[in-house]
Design an enzyme around this catalytic site. Structure first.
Site, PDB file in Angstrom:
ATOM      1  N   LYS A   1       5.404   4.319  -9.536  1.00 51.76           N
ATOM      2  CA  LYS A   1       6.679   3.850  -8.970  1.00 51.76           C
ATOM      3  C   LYS A   1       6.664   2.330  -8.841  1.00 51.76           C
ATOM      4  O   LYS A   1       5.909   1.767  -8.060  1.00 51.76           O
ATOM      5  CB  LYS A   1       6.933   4.441  -7.577  1.00 51.76           C
TER       6      LYS A   1
ATOM      7  N   GLY B   1       0.540  -3.245  -1.937  1.00 49.31           N
ATOM      8  CA  GLY B   1       1.732  -3.623  -1.181  1.00 49.31           C
ATOM      9  C   GLY B   1       1.344  -4.120   0.188  1.00 49.31           C
ATOM     10  O   GLY B   1       0.223  -4.608   0.393  1.00 49.31           O
ATOM     11  N   SER B   2       2.250  -3.955   1.129  1.00 52.72           N
ATOM     12  CA  SER B   2       2.021  -4.519   2.459  1.00 52.72           C
ATOM     13  C   SER B   2       1.019  -3.687   3.248  1.00 52.72           C
ATOM     14  O   SER B   2       0.856  -2.481   3.015  1.00 52.72           O
ATOM     15  CB  SER B   2       3.342  -4.603   3.208  1.00 52.72           C
ATOM     16  N   THR B   3       0.395  -4.331   4.203  1.00 50.48           N
ATOM     17  CA  THR B   3      -0.597  -3.644   5.036  1.00 50.48           C
ATOM     18  C   THR B   3       0.069  -2.538   5.856  1.00 50.48           C
ATOM     19  O   THR B   3      -0.497  -1.451   6.019  1.00 50.48           O
ATOM     20  CB  THR B   3      -1.333  -4.673   5.922  1.00 50.48           C
TER      21      THR B   3
ATOM     22  N   GLY C   1       0.635   0.387   3.614  1.00 51.11           N
ATOM     23  CA  GLY C   1      -0.701   0.894   3.277  1.00 51.11           C
ATOM     24  C   GLY C   1      -1.266   1.768   4.393  1.00 51.11           C
ATOM     25  O   GLY C   1      -1.827   2.846   4.141  1.00 51.11           O
TER      26      GLY C   1
ATOM     27  N   GLU D   1      -4.650  -1.936  -2.020  1.00 52.98           N
ATOM     28  CA  GLU D   1      -4.717  -3.397  -2.187  1.00 52.98           C
ATOM     29  C   GLU D   1      -3.596  -3.954  -1.331  1.00 52.98           C
ATOM     30  O   GLU D   1      -2.427  -3.806  -1.677  1.00 52.98           O
ATOM     31  CB  GLU D   1      -4.467  -3.784  -3.658  1.00 52.98           C
TER      32      GLU D   1
ATOM     33  N   CYS E   1      -0.643 -12.009  -3.042  1.00 54.06           N
ATOM     34  CA  CYS E   1      -1.446 -11.491  -1.936  1.00 54.06           C
ATOM     35  C   CYS E   1      -2.664 -12.376  -1.672  1.00 54.06           C
ATOM     36  O   CYS E   1      -3.104 -12.504  -0.540  1.00 54.06           O
ATOM     37  CB  CYS E   1      -1.876 -10.065  -2.225  1.00 54.06           C
TER      38      CYS E   1
ATOM     39  N   GLU F   1       0.874 -13.036   7.143  1.00 50.00           N
ATOM     40  CA  GLU F   1       1.151 -13.327   5.739  1.00 50.00           C
ATOM     41  C   GLU F   1       2.627 -13.709   5.596  1.00 50.00           C
ATOM     42  O   GLU F   1       3.520 -12.947   5.939  1.00 50.00           O
ATOM     43  CB  GLU F   1       0.866 -12.071   4.923  1.00 50.00           C
TER      44      GLU F   1
HETATM   45  P1  TAP Z   1       5.760  -2.949   0.359  1.00 50.68           P
HETATM   46  O1  TAP Z   1       7.017  -2.931   1.136  1.00 50.68           O
HETATM   47  O2  TAP Z   1       4.555  -2.408   0.983  1.00 50.68           O
HETATM   48  O3  TAP Z   1       6.095  -2.216  -1.005  1.00 50.68           O
HETATM   49  C1  TAP Z   1       5.141  -1.927  -1.979  1.00 50.68           C
HETATM   50  C2  TAP Z   1       5.581  -0.709  -2.739  1.00 50.68           C
HETATM   51  O4  TAP Z   1       5.542   0.429  -1.874  1.00 50.68           O
HETATM   52  C3  TAP Z   1       7.008  -0.776  -3.269  1.00 50.68           C
HETATM   53  O5  TAP Z   1       7.074  -0.083  -4.487  1.00 50.68           O
HETATM   54  C4  TAP Z   1       7.779  -0.044  -2.178  1.00 50.68           C
HETATM   55  O6  TAP Z   1       9.028   0.425  -2.561  1.00 50.68           O
HETATM   56  C5  TAP Z   1       6.821   1.069  -1.852  1.00 50.68           C
HETATM   57  N1  TAP Z   1       6.999   1.676  -0.547  1.00 50.68           N
HETATM   58  C6  TAP Z   1       7.682   1.212   0.532  1.00 50.68           C
HETATM   59  N2  TAP Z   1       7.584   2.068   1.557  1.00 50.68           N
HETATM   60  C7  TAP Z   1       6.829   3.106   1.135  1.00 50.68           C
HETATM   61  C8  TAP Z   1       6.348   4.309   1.740  1.00 50.68           C
HETATM   62  N3  TAP Z   1       6.618   4.614   3.019  1.00 50.68           N
HETATM   63  N4  TAP Z   1       5.573   5.150   1.008  1.00 50.68           N
HETATM   64  C9  TAP Z   1       5.258   4.844  -0.271  1.00 50.68           C
HETATM   65  N5  TAP Z   1       5.680   3.735  -0.899  1.00 50.68           N
HETATM   66  C10 TAP Z   1       6.447   2.857  -0.204  1.00 50.68           C
HETATM   67  O7  TAP Z   1       5.352  -4.393  -0.102  1.00 50.68           O
HETATM   68  P2  TAP Z   1       6.233  -5.403  -0.918  1.00 50.68           P
HETATM   69  O8  TAP Z   1       7.188  -6.023   0.030  1.00 50.68           O
HETATM   70  O9  TAP Z   1       6.773  -4.757  -2.119  1.00 50.68           O
HETATM   71  O10 TAP Z   1       5.096  -6.452  -1.417  1.00 50.68           O
HETATM   72  C11 TAP Z   1       4.656  -7.455  -0.620  1.00 50.68           C
HETATM   73  C12 TAP Z   1       3.346  -7.079   0.033  1.00 50.68           C
HETATM   74  O11 TAP Z   1       2.419  -6.553  -0.910  1.00 50.68           O
HETATM   75  C13 TAP Z   1       2.659  -8.280   0.620  1.00 50.68           C
HETATM   76  O12 TAP Z   1       2.238  -7.970   1.921  1.00 50.68           O
HETATM   77  C14 TAP Z   1       1.467  -8.521  -0.286  1.00 50.68           C
HETATM   78  O13 TAP Z   1       0.344  -9.096   0.280  1.00 50.68           O
HETATM   79  C15 TAP Z   1       1.150  -7.179  -0.776  1.00 50.68           C
HETATM   80  N6  TAP Z   1       0.503  -7.293  -2.088  1.00 50.68           N
HETATM   81  C16 TAP Z   1      -0.829  -7.078  -2.152  1.00 50.68           C
HETATM   82  C17 TAP Z   1      -1.480  -7.213  -3.354  1.00 50.68           C
HETATM   83  C18 TAP Z   1      -2.934  -6.977  -3.422  1.00 50.68           C
HETATM   84  S1  TAP Z   1      -3.601  -6.896  -4.853  1.00 50.68           S
HETATM   85  N7  TAP Z   1      -3.665  -6.853  -2.382  1.00 50.68           N
HETATM   86  C19 TAP Z   1      -0.764  -7.519  -4.502  1.00 50.68           C
HETATM   87  C20 TAP Z   1       0.588  -7.718  -4.402  1.00 50.68           C
HETATM   88  C21 TAP Z   1       1.215  -7.599  -3.166  1.00 50.68           C
HETATM   89  P3  TAP Z   1      10.263  -0.595  -2.411  1.00 50.68           P
HETATM   90  O14 TAP Z   1      10.089  -1.591  -3.473  1.00 50.68           O
HETATM   91  O15 TAP Z   1      11.460   0.153  -2.616  1.00 50.68           O
HETATM   92  O16 TAP Z   1      10.177  -1.150  -1.024  1.00 50.68           O
END
Ligand code: TAP
Length: 483
Positions: free
Chosen positions: A185, A237-239, A242, A259, A293, A390
């Site tokens: 996804k 994604g976000s902590t 996660g 991650e 990240c 962050e």
């Molecule tokens: P999230 O809101 O956590 O979203 C990540 C993914 O999870 C998206 O596809 C999201 O869908 C989906 N998602 C949201 N709620 C979910 C749930 N309850 N169950 C399963 N999946 C769900 O993070 P973001 O805003 O997209 O990305 C930013 C964050 O990711 C930052 O905190 C960043 O540090 C972290 N990040 C970490 C890394 C590594 S390698 N550690 C790399 C990149 C990013 P939607 O898109 O529809 O919300």
């Protein structure tokens, strides 16, 4: 109906990507309509113009995708030799290279990142991941992970929007090389390169169901995480999300790797080559608008050189070009979404309210789209939210230190532990520091370097499991015969 988006001013170097007005889900090797008939818009964050309508998968679609992946695993993929799997991965890698410009343009339109980054970093690194893992597919017994490591089965993968194709490659390449099938996804705001990747899977004649792409919002990801027939979840994604996934998966048979976020310290010692370090600071926090990240979002600079470093940094920031991501001279592009912009705005306001000093170079931001200027905070205390949380934006928090011990204590003083950077001429100092920093990746006299041979992942609230290198294979294999 398709529209054409043009890239590159010189007619001879023009490349064009076709964007369909609507996209279905990629399940069982073909594009299908979502069962609930729902869709959502994906927009260009630099202009707020709609790019396409994208299908929204509900639990029934996710179930269909998992079934397709299970069928493909049992009937085809698990029966192929490693060498045969490797051939498909090589084919995908080559197609990513051949279609690199198309992918780069699409990534920049959907994400807002500068075209020179999609062109020079995201797409080539994604292709490199497939090449690297293609090489492992027939050599898994030599990976040091036991004599006959076995695939886990069906893997559910959920990825964020900051490196859409690259995160897909980090997930899909090792999963396929080790013999698993996948339901992935992508993030809601950046689904388009994953859908173009589905086209590449068709072009590569990848057996139907080996890769399935289900687009949608968080609820789609949750349905995948909750599906009982998924053997492993890999999440970036976000902590916060996660942690909720870890709770959902607890007590089930599913394996899990996470991650998550980071708050990296980029540490500059007084013997560092200053101009090089300033470039490293700029790359560390302004690459991809700081939506990384492992971004070097905290600058720890030794007190005796702090004034000089900050002065040179400010001078350098005055030369950054902020604006149209499709212009190949642009250094800082658009923020990915209105929601992310609101988060950056709120945290920077908190930085000012808590007493830190805010500075940005003069720059004109485009009228439409989501923009935030390169920003530096000085006078930051460790307790400030901008030093702890962050921000995921082009915002640098500067702190100072006197001794290496103080640098280590400050660098380690966040809930995260994903990455860090050290700038010094002394090799012994770099090695001693690297040993004491609680960070999964430590860069020395460089920052934000990625290579498929090198494992990436965090400590503490940055998650667990590694991606890349030999260690990354372990996350997709049953090495103990327990699965
Ligand atoms: P999230 O809101 O956590 O979203 C990540 C993914 O999870 C998206 O596809 C999201 O869908 C989906 N998602 C949201 N709620 C979910 C749930 N309850 N169950 C399963 N999946 C769900 O993070 P973001 O805003 O997209 O990305 C930013 C964050 O990711 C930052 O905190 C960043 O540090 C972290 N990040 C970490 C890394 C590594 S390698 N550690 C790399 C990149 C990013 P939607 O898109 O529809 O919300």
């Amino acid at each position: 109906m398709t529209r054409k988006f043009e890239y590159a001013p010189a007619p001879e170097s023009r490349s064009v990507v076709d964007i369909a007005s609507s996209y279905g889900l990629f399940i069982g090797g073909e594009f299908v309509d979502p069962s609930g008939g729902k869709s959502f818009k994906t927009i260009n964050p630099a202009t707020e113009e709609q790019l396409a309508d994208v299908a929204e998968a509900d639990a029934a679609d996710v179930d269909k995708a998992v079934r397709a992946a299970r069928r493909a695993y049992e009937r085809t993929w698990s029966r192929l030799s490693g060498a045969e799997r490797g051939k498909y991965l090589f084919r995908i890698a080559r197609l990513l290279q051949e279609r690199a410009r198309e992918f780069a343009v699409l990534e920049t339109l959907d994400n807002g990142k500068p075209i020179k980054e999609s062109r020079d970093v995201d797409i080539p690194t994604a292709a490199a991941h497939f090449f690297y893992h293609a090489g492992w597919a027939d050599k898994l017994e030599y990976a040091g992970l036991g004599p006959s490591p076995r695939a886990l089965g069906v893997v559910g993968q959920v990825i964020p929007w900051n490196f859409p194709l690259l995160m897909l490659a980090w997930k899909i390449a090792p999963a396929l090389a080790t013999g698993n099938t996948v339901v992935l996804k992508p993030a809601e705001t950046t689904p388009l390169t994953a859908l173009l990747f589905a086209d590449v899977c068709q072009q590569a004649d990848l057996p139907a169901g080996v890769v399935n792409i289900v687009t949608g919002a968080g609820a789609t990801g949750q349905a995948l995480v909750e599906h009982p027939d998924v053997d492993k979840i890999a999440f970036t994604g976000s902590t916060d999300v996660g942690k909720s996934i870890a709770r959902t998966v607890a007590g089930t048979r599913k394996r899990l790797t996470l991650e998550l976020g980071g708050k990296a310290a980029n540490i500059i010692f007084d013997d560092a080559p200053v101009d090089q370090a300033v470039e490293g600071i700029v790359n560390g926090i302004f690459f991809n608008q700081g939506q990384v990240c492992c971004a070097g979002s905290r600058l720890l600079v030794q007190e005796s050189v702090a004034e000089d470093v900050i002065h040179r940094l400010q001078r350098r920031l005055g030369t950054l070009r902020v604006g149209d991501p499709m212009d190949k001279n642009t250094d800082v592009g658009a923020i990915n979404s209105a929601a992310q912009l609101a988060r950056i705005t709120a945290l920077t306001a908190a930085g000012e309210a808590e007493g830190a000093t805010r500075w940005s170079p003069p720059c004109e931001l485009p009228e439409h789209g989501f923009w935030f200027p390169p920003t530096v905070f000085t006078g930051v205390a460790q307790t400030h939210r901008i030093a702890q949380e962050e921000i995921f934006g082009p915002v640098l928090s500067v702190l100072t230190f006197r001794t290496p011990d103080e640098a280590v204590a400050k660098a380690n003083n966040t809930p995260y532990g994903l990455s860090a950077g050290i700038w010094s001429e002394k090799g012994s100092r770099i090695l001693a520091m690297a040993d004491r920093l609680r960070a999964g990746v430590v860069w020395a006299n460089t920052f934000n370097r990625f290579d498929p041979t090198s494992p990436f992942g965090g400590y503490k609230e940055s998650g667990y499991g590694r991606e890349g290198g030999r260690h990354g294979l372990a996350a997709y294999l049953d090495t103990e015969g327990t699965h």
